[in-house]
Write a protein that holds these residues in place. Sequence first.
Motif, mmCIF file in Angstrom:
data_model
loop_
_atom_site.group_PDB
_atom_site.id
_atom_site.type_symbol
_atom_site.label_atom_id
_atom_site.label_comp_id
_atom_site.label_asym_id
_atom_site.label_seq_id
_atom_site.Cartn_x
_atom_site.Cartn_y
_atom_site.Cartn_z
ATOM 1 N N ASN A 1 2.190 2.005 -3.739
ATOM 2 C CA ASN A 1 1.425 1.716 -4.962
ATOM 3 C C ASN A 1 0.604 2.901 -5.454
ATOM 4 O OD1 ASN A 1 -0.752 1.817 -3.250
ATOM 5 N ND2 ASN A 1 -1.249 -0.369 -3.381
ATOM 6 N N ASP B 1 0.805 -1.224 0.000
ATOM 7 C CA ASP B 1 0.000 0.000 0.000
ATOM 8 C C ASP B 1 0.835 1.270 0.000
ATOM 9 O OD1 ASP B 1 -2.529 1.544 0.426
ATOM 10 O OD2 ASP B 1 -1.446 2.083 2.250
ATOM 11 N N ASP C 1 -6.302 7.562 0.015
ATOM 12 C CA ASP C 1 -5.446 6.470 -0.451
ATOM 13 C C ASP C 1 -5.656 6.299 -1.947
ATOM 14 O OD1 ASP C 1 -3.711 4.334 -0.532
ATOM 15 O OD2 ASP C 1 -5.054 2.912 0.471
ATOM 16 N N ILE C 2 -4.569 6.050 -2.656
ATOM 17 C CA ILE C 2 -4.622 5.678 -4.065
ATOM 18 C C ILE C 2 -3.783 4.424 -4.226
ATOM 19 C CG2 ILE C 2 -4.016 6.334 -6.436
ATOM 20 C CD1 ILE C 2 -4.442 9.260 -5.608
ATOM 21 N N ASP C 3 -4.342 3.433 -4.919
ATOM 22 C CA ASP C 3 -3.633 2.176 -5.168
ATOM 23 C C ASP C 3 -3.638 1.926 -6.675
ATOM 24 O OD1 ASP C 3 -3.596 1.850 -2.363
ATOM 25 O OD2 ASP C 3 -5.520 0.813 -2.405
#
Length: 343
Positions: free
Chosen positions: A51, A48, A91-93
Amino acid sequence: MRPICAVLLVVAACGDDGGAVTPDAALDAPAAPGDTLPSGCDYVEARDATNDNVAPATGTAELTGLGLGGGRTVICGAFEHTHFDGDITVDIDAYRVTFDGDVLVRIAGAGAEAIELVGVDIYGGAAFDQRLGAVTFYGGHGVTALRVPAGTYELLPFALASQALAATVPYRLSVERATPCAELTTGGYAEANDGAASTGNDVVAFPSGAPTALTTSPADLPEATALTILPTVSTRITGSAADVAAADRYEDKDTFAFSTGSATNELAVRVGWSGPANLDFYLFEEGSAEPVVRALGTDAGVEAATFSVKPGTGYWLLIGAKAGGTGLPAAYSATLCPTAFAP
Ligand SMILES: [Ca+2]
Ligand SMILES: [Ca+2]
Ligand SMILES: [Ca+2]
Ligand SMILES: [Ca+2]
């Protein structure tokens, strides 16, 4: 939008291994004998913290090694609550998946509906910098349809909010083969109440440089189609986009009211017409002038989108003819293909 990612990937694609980024490296979480994955997951988010490859972040996509051999593949990840950036990014994945043809990309996760904005951006191209589609989480999940050539694509689930989440929200991101809904060519509800001025069913105004708003006319109303759309039962709406002098961004605007059945939570809409007119469509919750779906492509003759909807809810479908174009009046035919998805 993704300059840092694009630069890093171009370097890697040129065979320069000098940097720390090696997208052609081994898979992030290779399947090995004895590996056990959580039920329903074909891959689990592995890193995490690294990414996120949307600038200014400098991460890289996880190389999942997933394809569509089984017709459907599922990535299990999470929107972490621990690294909110103080601005809008929760959050960005990013994940790479290989697929082709007609597919549905979905994201679902209990708790995601409470996050201000959740979606998935889908990128392709040699540098993964061409945005091919997008999912917006709406209702109980998010979905979009894509038709792409065989290749590896990058899926970027994101959670944006004005403050950190109280707790991490797990999600399931899936890609599956799908058959696009077939266009209906006969029957259905026909526009009936537009009147001589073609303004009887306008309902929503699109002023230049300002948000959409309900029209101030007390005389216009959505067409009462009386349709309640049920899973796998396609329906059709037809009408005419008239050539009218427009005071806003659209000439004729035609609005049709319908409801979703208690199990209906996805809808594909395809609007087709002949000639050079540029038609768009929007979806509104009944009574609201804030669109939940905008289909604004420029392809001549067809506008299509697949999206999630709320069950048991009243909606307005607005079909509008872009102002300033040619080809009006244009007769149009809209096919609505509702389905039920179990997140
Ligand atoms: Ca991340
Ligand atoms: Ca994550
Ligand atoms: Ca009309
Ligand atoms: Ca109208």
